[in-house]
Design an enzyme around this catalytic site. Sequence first.
Site, PDB file in Angstrom:
ATOM      1  N   CYS A 199       0.689  -1.116  -0.073  1.00  0.00           N
ATOM      2  CA  CYS A 199      -0.087   0.031   0.266  1.00  0.00           C
ATOM      3  C   CYS A 199       0.871   1.113   0.223  1.00  0.00           C
ATOM      4  O   CYS A 199       0.445   2.346  -0.203  1.00  0.00           O
ATOM      5  CB  CYS A 199      -0.946   0.070   1.150  1.00  0.00           C
TER       6      CYS A 199
ATOM      7  N   ASP B 204       2.470   2.169   2.563  1.00  0.00           N
ATOM      8  CA  ASP B 204       2.947   2.816   4.143  1.00  0.00           C
ATOM      9  C   ASP B 204       2.663   1.641   5.010  1.00  0.00           C
ATOM     10  O   ASP B 204       2.213   0.691   4.999  1.00  0.00           O
ATOM     11  CB  ASP B 204       1.683   3.538   4.402  1.00  0.00           C
TER      12      ASP B 204
ATOM     13  N   CYS C 102      -4.891   6.144   4.244  1.00  0.00           N
ATOM     14  CA  CYS C 102      -3.825   5.189   4.068  1.00  0.00           C
ATOM     15  C   CYS C 102      -2.771   5.323   4.634  1.00  0.00           C
ATOM     16  O   CYS C 102      -2.148   4.314   5.174  1.00  0.00           O
ATOM     17  CB  CYS C 102      -3.507   4.968   2.338  1.00  0.00           C
TER      18      CYS C 102
ATOM     19  N   CYS D  18       5.102   7.674   3.066  1.00  0.00           N
ATOM     20  CA  CYS D  18       5.305   8.867   2.462  1.00  0.00           C
ATOM     21  C   CYS D  18       5.253   9.824   3.609  1.00  0.00           C
ATOM     22  O   CYS D  18       5.477   9.397   4.962  1.00  0.00           O
ATOM     23  CB  CYS D  18       3.975   9.246   1.583  1.00  0.00           C
TER      24      CYS D  18
END
Lengths: 388, 388, 126, 126
Positions: D35, D37, D104, D60
């Site tokens: 994903c 993360d 997310c 991120c």
Amino acid sequence: MRDVYFDYGATTPPRPEVVEAMLPYLKEQFGNPLSLHRYGEAPREAVEEAREKVAQLIGARSNEIYFTASGSEANNMAVKGIGLMNQKRGKHLVVSAVEHLSVINAAQTMEKLGFEVTKVPVDKHGVVDPADVEKALRDDTTLVSIMHANSEIGSIQPVGEIAQVVKERSKAYFHTDAVATAGNLPVDVKELGVNLLSLAGNQFYGPKGAGALYIKRGTRIMPLIDGGVQEAGRRAGTENVPAIAGLGVAAELATADMEERRAQLVPLRDRLIGRITSEIDRIYLTGHPTQRLPGHVSVVVEYIEGEAMLLLLSMQGVAASSGSTCTSRALKASHVLTALDIEPGLANGSLLLTLGRDSSVEDVDYFMEVFPPIVDRLRQMSPLYKEA
Amino acid sequence: MRDVYFDYGATTPPRPEVVEAMLPYLKEQFGNPLSLHRYGEAPREAVEEAREKVAQLIGARSNEIYFTASGSEANNMAVKGIGLMNQKRGKHLVVSAVEHLSVINAAQTMEKLGFEVTKVPVDKHGVVDPADVEKALRDDTTLVSIMHANSEIGSIQPVGEIAQVVKERSKAYFHTDAVATAGNLPVDVKELGVNLLSLAGNQFYGPKGAGALYIKRGTRIMPLIDGGVQEAGRRAGTENVPAIAGLGVAAELATADMEERRAQLVPLRDRLIGRITSEIDRIYLTGHPTQRLPGHVSVVVEYIEGEAMLLLLSMQGVAASSGSTCTSRALKASHVLTALDIEPGLANGSLLLTLGRDSSVEDVDYFMEVFPPIVDRLRQMSPLYKEA
Amino acid sequence: MPTYSEKVMDHFANPRNVGEIEDADGVGSEGNPVCGDMMEFYIKVDDGLLTDVKYKTFGCGAAIACSSMVSEMAKGKTLEEAKGITNRDVAAELEGLPKNKLHCSNLGADALHKAIEDYESKAREG
Amino acid sequence: MPTYSEKVMDHFANPRNVGEIEDADGVGSEGNPVCGDMMEFYIKVDDGLLTDVKYKTFGCGAAIACSSMVSEMAKGKTLEEAKGITNRDVAAELEGLPKNKLHCSNLGADALHKAIEDYESKAREG
Ligand SMILES: Cc1ncc(COP(=O)(O)O)c(C=O)c1O
Ligand SMILES: Cc1ncc(COP(=O)(O)O)c(C=O)c1O
């Protein structure tokens, strides 16, 4: 010789503020709005700021504004996007007989793809009767598209009333092509009660290459241009940031001075209509006498042909246009004049004078100095005039 | 701190000559090219001059060039226009797995409209095998669309060979998306043997808002944007004259200095690839090592995520991009990296460095100064690195 | 108007021989107002020569220029020579016409030929 | 990067409490590299208090900032208080997160809660 631009309907000169607003995005701020780094920042902000200004111009929310490259693209997106997305509900579309070709021909393409299209007629002033729209509605109608005003004959349609009828009598979406009105006349999507609305910057002193489609929240529509995530995934392609920024400024300026501009243009228009129809015989106004675009004068002149008039006017410094067969690149009679039941010979004498920001009484009076001799001259050499 | 733009792949800065060429059409020469009077003259000539220059760039005739507002529009026009126009002959389309989303998603829309689409795979370098295209061809295939080069991994496809196979083995039209190559590498429609080709000005120092579709004479295609007679009736809407004029100049300049630019960029690219893969461990080049766009460097960095790299690079003045999930607005894994069979965790470590006209050895060396510490730092805080 | 040659513009702005001939020996017309172009030619014939050629034209710049050019080209010619004038010759003499005007507006030669036919049929009858 | 608040950028650029705790009392992780993360939290607990909170994060800018913020918010708190920290609180404390990052990347509180669960289940077992 005076230089008179009477063709604002073809396109308007971008205002200096508009050009000024575009320049940074042609130069240092050239970045792609999708870029996460600093080069993307200012362009991204410019696009969103413009979106808000365009939203304000038409009383929409900014997330209901989708930028396009032209009015034609917005119209195609509406007609094809609604039609194709909602085909399970039906494959019937309704348009008027005087729509811009970008609606008429988009509808024709839909016919090729298996849709049915009903064309609603207009009266002798080019105005749609809401009752005729009502008659055209069917259970399987998914879209009704009736323009706000026609750029060839100037007539303004009772869009609010029509939208009301469509809403009450059907499940169809209602789209209006407001390319000729947005930025020139008050346009409010809520007051009008429309689901979709097209506009184009070059019609109100904004740049070419920037239009928009208003899509009411919750409207089911298929993109015309698939691809990336720009415009919330509804219209792909690297944003034309300079043009969009310019469109935003044009919208802002239009919001501010619309009333003033109308107050300037309506008397000029009426002066020109008054003089032209009283001082020249056998010349007839086309479109509605009062429910018409400010600054819009359209006539047909008996016995002579439009292009010849344009050429002679041009030699006197006057830039105008015509819906005559000879001036259409397609060399076809104007479908709009045909829909008004104007006979084709007469329609070829079409002359369109569209006034704008820089037009003055002096321009009107100069026109009325040079135009009657042109009419005389052409009539003197016309075999039809002799016969009359 | 050095200011390093390593994102020419996102968009390129318009050259000053390009902007200069646009200005008159934003100001005095604002007229509509369709206008018969003098205001239409210069704009009309500008558009036709640009058409010739774009034609020259790709070895086409000028009447085979159709202006669009973007590469995405050109791609949609090709895929949908060919598909819909030729449905009587068949409803099967072939594209590669690494096409730009404007091709992939346009093809998906065609599926919704009843078409079948075959996606040809790529090898680990992202390159299509012409034999795979051959296998995908059917009697009812009407269009094959394989891009010239991919902007995410830089790989150049053997388009000439593929076009040959398509021509020999089918009656399908062949389209190539040359948005990443046109203006940057020699592109000749005759040598490549393609029927349609897309390009976009903002990829080679031209303006945003101007692209083109090359359509070989005699090709049957339906317009995407119906309406007026602009672009020979194949793409309606008032021409974006300034952008088109700018595109023309960009094409002219590109034709002149393409070799020089390639000679500048290939060594820079190879220096950067060499240093980045040798000085940092567990970093892998994506795309083809040699058959790739000049100036194009794409890697995946193990254990860390793309956006975090971009942010830290940005703090050091370096503007770059990434195909990581987090940097895509759609928050979806890049379909290109997925097609290369790069596992998703690793794909999230994607970093894209695209060099251009203003890039220098100093930029490359500066990058190699600031980047390794960034990798270190992020790895030090990565739970994956610890586990490795 | 860049689509027209200078020669066309000259003949449009200063059309030669416009008018009617009251006692014409032959009259012929071509085109109609629906298409946007219509021309009527009048001729005087003396001893097989076109001593006078006049016309009236409803139409665009090209139509008017073509009429004017035809009248100039025909005047003083023999009937046979005048019959040999084609629309193509007229376009060439005008230094070209825009492609989309070649067919619909370039009717001058046809109208002239009709006027000559009219004269000849009257001559046969009379 | 205009999409991030100054506070997010501060925590991203200067993450607090990064690292591992060798002899952690609880460890919890959330997310995965697919994903984009993934976070791993380590806690030391003394007398019901979180005496130390550390983490490692793959992800991120938002993911890193959230981890840092959570560690700061939790450190020194009682277990019960820490359990009450929600992802929403974290986003609020960071002066907002871009909408598309809310779901997310904002996993810090979840990872922390997992570390606490880990501690508590060990405590029950042990
Ligand atoms: C290969 C390729 N095709 C198409 C496009 C879309 O171009 P545009 O953004 O002009 O629509 C891009 C954009 O970068 C591209 O790289
Ligand atoms: C009413 C109307 N609709 C649509 C259009 C098309 O706009 P564009 O030329 O921006 O595509 C026009 C153009 O003048 C128009 O007047």
